[in-house]
Scaffold this active site. Structure first.
Site, PDB file in Angstrom:
ATOM      1  N   HIS A 398      98.055   6.777  69.353  1.00  0.00           N
ATOM      2  CA  HIS A 398      96.837   5.987  69.479  1.00  0.00           C
ATOM      3  C   HIS A 398      96.838   4.876  68.435  1.00  0.00           C
ATOM      4  O   HIS A 398      97.341   5.060  67.319  1.00  0.00           O
ATOM      5  CB  HIS A 398      95.610   6.865  69.267  1.00  0.00           C
ATOM      6  N   CYS A 447      98.337   0.976  72.024  1.00  0.00           N
ATOM      7  CA  CYS A 447      97.427  -0.029  72.569  1.00  0.00           C
ATOM      8  C   CYS A 447      96.962  -0.975  71.475  1.00  0.00           C
ATOM      9  O   CYS A 447      96.961  -0.639  70.292  1.00  0.00           O
ATOM     10  CB  CYS A 447      96.228   0.642  73.219  1.00  0.00           C
TER      11      CYS A 447
END
Length: 814
Positions: A398, A447
């Site tokens: 993440h 991301c």
């Protein structure tokens, strides 16, 4: 959590659920002789209860249940038969199970005088003091690091005289029965008097400061490194603050003040203010002059033409660059506590490790790191860097990007997370540049969407103007990154295409351009994910550049030793039991913090008919699940990557999170066997100590000091953040009131069936779901169990020729 008083007559059944769960866990994982079975034997032998063999067998079988606990089943039996908490406490005292007793009887000890850090000259008399109050009787034991001090059994630890070998960290444990408490750590710094002040003979009174090392004046040229040092002795330990002229310097609170790249603006008079609770002194002033300022170079049009002409280009293209060494840190986070779990980092880190090793990189590969573990892993990585070394950092997990800064999210990050809970990539780059590395490569497979819950703006010191930085982002700014799932294994889209080209002998930016083109041909991710490359590389640097060292420097030797230290596996061993059975015990590394233990019976006397062996009783730090241990195949343990490299016909146990190991890794090898014609099962056990394998030697589980080289300020109308914790304190969970804050789905986004060819369902991206809807998807907020203090302080590839659509999964790494 409140404990139970020693004499409380209440039955066991009235103990709170958290306390019962903690007791059960401690007894399930206890070493032989202190576990639930030993507790049952004591209860029967002392006449407290009667337990049949069938009941104990039913307790034992609980280990086969998903949430089963033999100890919990036993405690329930004891409660049904009227055992009280007092009875249980007496049984635990007989077992000498101190951690379990600590649950039932919280310490009645309060330390009122903590030892103070001190700095002293060799030859002086120094005392460390620790004073506690409590009952019934208090016993003291001093430790240096984790080693007991034989004469340290009183409130005072005296060094008379002290010598440089006494330098180090000290702590005192105070015991009262089975309760204990630790003091704070105190650091002793011992300076050699003759080295600091040749010919001096000082007899310093107590509580006096003395500056033994003053900063020295220096003449430097632009680009050189300024190092100013100041050293002092005194009690309490001296603190430092550096000044330029009369202005205090940011980050100037250490003995040494360093500017890695000086310019004319750094000229001036530098001095250090040394102080403690008793006194303040100022060092001598050091004049720093900086000359050799770069000037403009006059040249003719002919000169300019020759620089950019074909001849110049031809000369540059034939030049081969060399690396002094190559080191890589690979981090993959999957098992998030409060955010969606991922799959791809396992395969991505493993495959990249094997490829980089073929390019002669020293690789440290780590899975599932907490915030302090990530920060300490980066610190260890930076120790491996030096002038001319190629450094590569890869992260999969993440992440997000705010105001041009990229943030990597640890597995223990709160929900929602902010900059204070994550690692800033640009800050790491700044620290890498200070090492004068030959090439800095960042591959970020995460991301890069905006984190709406974080309005922090990081103001970092300006980076050096160098031509050695390459960023390979798995996706563009504001976009997601996808992973490919295939059975139990997964690849990120970025790694799927990167691994096909990584061994090419091309300039790193050219190589990444090829990866970007390959990704652009994947119709499933068009418009959703595209590789972004940022580079300041002006030389033809490649990951395939050979390593060339003109001489074996001390730095190179230290680097090799440090890396080897983190990758040392225990040697295979053969254990022989009294009955004549021999068991081979072997070890294999899957990652730098993941190890496979395998056992095999290699010799069995003919009179033994049934023979089984397994490993158990691993340290609590590692949280090894007995249900996932001693499996017939590596895949059953969760290891899908080493099957072809491990010997067959063994029992396998996968040990993860070796970075959490605080002491030597010890476990028990159990042997169950039966003789011909005899139904009784005979047990034999051997305790095995294999030291600290792999990354455990580096102790990256310890507390960290957050970098203070940047300031935080808030965007207009944004939430203001408090200053990050300072030295030495490991991160803890925030208050429970913060748990209810909504947070966007920060993982790999899934492509819906509509995107993969199945039109039965509409296109959906989890990132766009409203916060209220997200709350039902999020994992429960799980506090990491706060453990009670110890009483002593080969490459595999997947065939992706088939259609990728059915394997695209959305957990977007953001």
């Amino acid at each position: 959590m409140a404990g139970v008083q020693a004499g409380a007559p209440s039955p066991i059944g009235r103990l709170g659920e958290p306390l019962l769960r903690k007791l059960s866990d401690l007894l399930d994982r206890a070493v032989p002789g202190r576990g639930w079975r030993a507790l049952a034997d004591l209860a029967v032998s002392h006449g407290r209860v009667r337990l049949s063999r069938m009941e104990l067998e039913q307790c034992s079988l609980q280990v086969l249940e998903p949430d089963g606990s033999p100890s919990r089943s036993l405690l329930q039996l004891l409660a049904e038969r009227g055992c009280s908490v007092l009875d249980l406490r007496e049984l635990l005292q007989a077992l000498e199970h101190k951690e379990a007793l600590q649950c039932l009887s919280p310490p009645s000890i309060r330390i009122v005088v903590e030892p103070e850090s001190q700095a002293a000259f060799s030859g002086q008399a120094v005392k460390l003091n620790c004073l506690a109050i409590g009952h019934p009787a208090l016993h003291y034991q001093w430790f240096k690091q984790e080693k007991e001090i034989s004469h340290g059994n009183s409130p005072e630890l005296v060094f008379d005289p002290i010598n440089p070998d006494d330098s180090g960290f000290y702590i005192c444990r105070v015991n009262s029965g089975f309760s204990f408490s630790f003091s704070q750590w105190a650091q002793l710094t011992v300076c050699d008097l003759q080295t600091a002040c040749p010919g001096s003979s000082l007899d310093l009174p107590e509580k006096t400061l003395y500056i033994c090392t003053h900063p020295q004046s220096q003449n430097l040229i632009v680009g050189e490194t300024l190092v100013l040092q100041c050293g002092a002795v005194g009690t309490p330990a001296p603190k430092y603050q550096w000044f330029k002229n009369e202005s205090p310097l940011a980050n100037g609170d250490k003995k040494a003040y360093v500017i890695s790249y000086v310019d004319v603006e750094h000229q001036g008079a530098y001095w250090c203010r040394v102080y403690n609770d008793q006194e303040v002194q100022a060092s001598k002033k050091a004049e720093v002059t900086v000359g050799g300022k770069s000037i403009a170079v006059e040249c003719t049009e002919e000169d300019l033409t020759s620089i950019g002409g074909p001849a110049g280009l031809m000369e540059q293209s034939t030049e081969r660059h060399f690396a002094v060494d190559k080191v890589a840190l690979l981090m993959g986070n999957m098992s998030y506590c409060r955010h969606p779990k991922l799959k791809a980092p396992l395969m991505d880190v493993y495959e990249l490790t094997n490829l980089l090793r073929q390019l002669d990189f020293k690789v440290v590969s780590l899975l599932d790191l907490t915030e302090p573990e990530m920060r300490n892993a980066v610190d260890e990585f930076l120790l491996l860097l030096d002038k001319g070394v190629y450094g590569l950092l890869y992260y999969a997990g993440h992440g997000y990007e705010n105001y041009g800064n990229s943030f990597m999210v640890p597995i223990d990050a709160p929900n929602p997370y902010r900059a204070a809970n994550c690692l800033c990539v640009q800050n790491i780059l700044k620290r890498m540049q200070a090492k004068e590395t030959g090439l800095n490569v960042f591959l970020l497979d995460m991301c890069r969407k905006r984190n709406e819950y974080d309005n922090t703006i990081l103001i970092l010191d300006a980076l050096k103007v160098t031509a050695n930085i390459v960023f390979g982002y798995a996706t563009c700014q504001g976009a997601e990154a996808f992973e490919i799932q295939q059975s139990e294994l997964a690849n990120g889209i970025f790694m799927k295409f990167l691994k096909e080209r990584l061994l090419e002998d091309k300039k790193i930016t050219v190589l990444l351009d090829g990866v970007a083109e390959d990704m652009g041909k994947c119709h499933l991710t068009k418009g959703k994910q595209a590789l972004e490359i940022r580079s300041s590389l002006s030389e033809k640097r490649a990951l395939t550049d050979p390593i060339q060292q003109t001489e074996t420097s001390a730095e190179a030797l230290a680097r090799n030793l440090q890396w080897a230290k983190a990758h040392e596996l225990p040697e295979s061993m053969c254990l022989e039991f009294t009955c004549g059975v021999q068991i081979q015990l072997g070890f294999a590394a899957e990652f730098s913090n993941v190890m496979i233990v395998y056992t095999r019976i290699v010799k069995k006397p003919p009179e033994i008919t049934v023979c089984k062996a397994y490993v158990t009783d691993f340290p609590l730090d590692l949280d090894v699940d007995p249900k996932e241990s001693n499996k017939g195949t590596p895949e059953e343990t969760g290891s899908y990557l080493l099957s072809k490299d491990l010997p067959q016909h063994c029992l396998y146990t996968r040990i993860t999170s070796l970075q959490k190991l605080k002491e030597d890794l010890t476990f028990t090898v159990c042997l169950h066997y039966e003789y011909t014609g005899i139904d009784d099962v005979v047990d034999e056990r051997k305790l095995v100590n294999i030291g600290k394998p792999l990354i455990a030697k580096l102790r990256i589980h310890q507390g960290f000091r957050k970098d203070s080289c940047f300031q935080r300020c808030c965007a207009p109308y944004g939430p203001c953040l408090s200053q990050a914790p300072v030295a030495g304190a490991a991160k803890h969970c925030p208050p429970s009131s913060q748990h209810l804050l909504p947070h966007p789905y920060m993982g790999f986004c899934q492509l819906s069936p509509a995107q993969t060819g199945n039109t039965k369902q509409p296109l959906k991206c989890h990132c766009g779901v409203t916060p209220d809807r997200l709350m039902a998807w999020q994992s429960p907020w799980m506090h990491p169990c706060s453990s009670y203090p110890s009483n002593v302080p080969v490459e595999t590839t997947d065939d992706m020729s088939e259609e990728l659509g059915s394997h695209l999964s959305g957990s977007l790494r953001f």
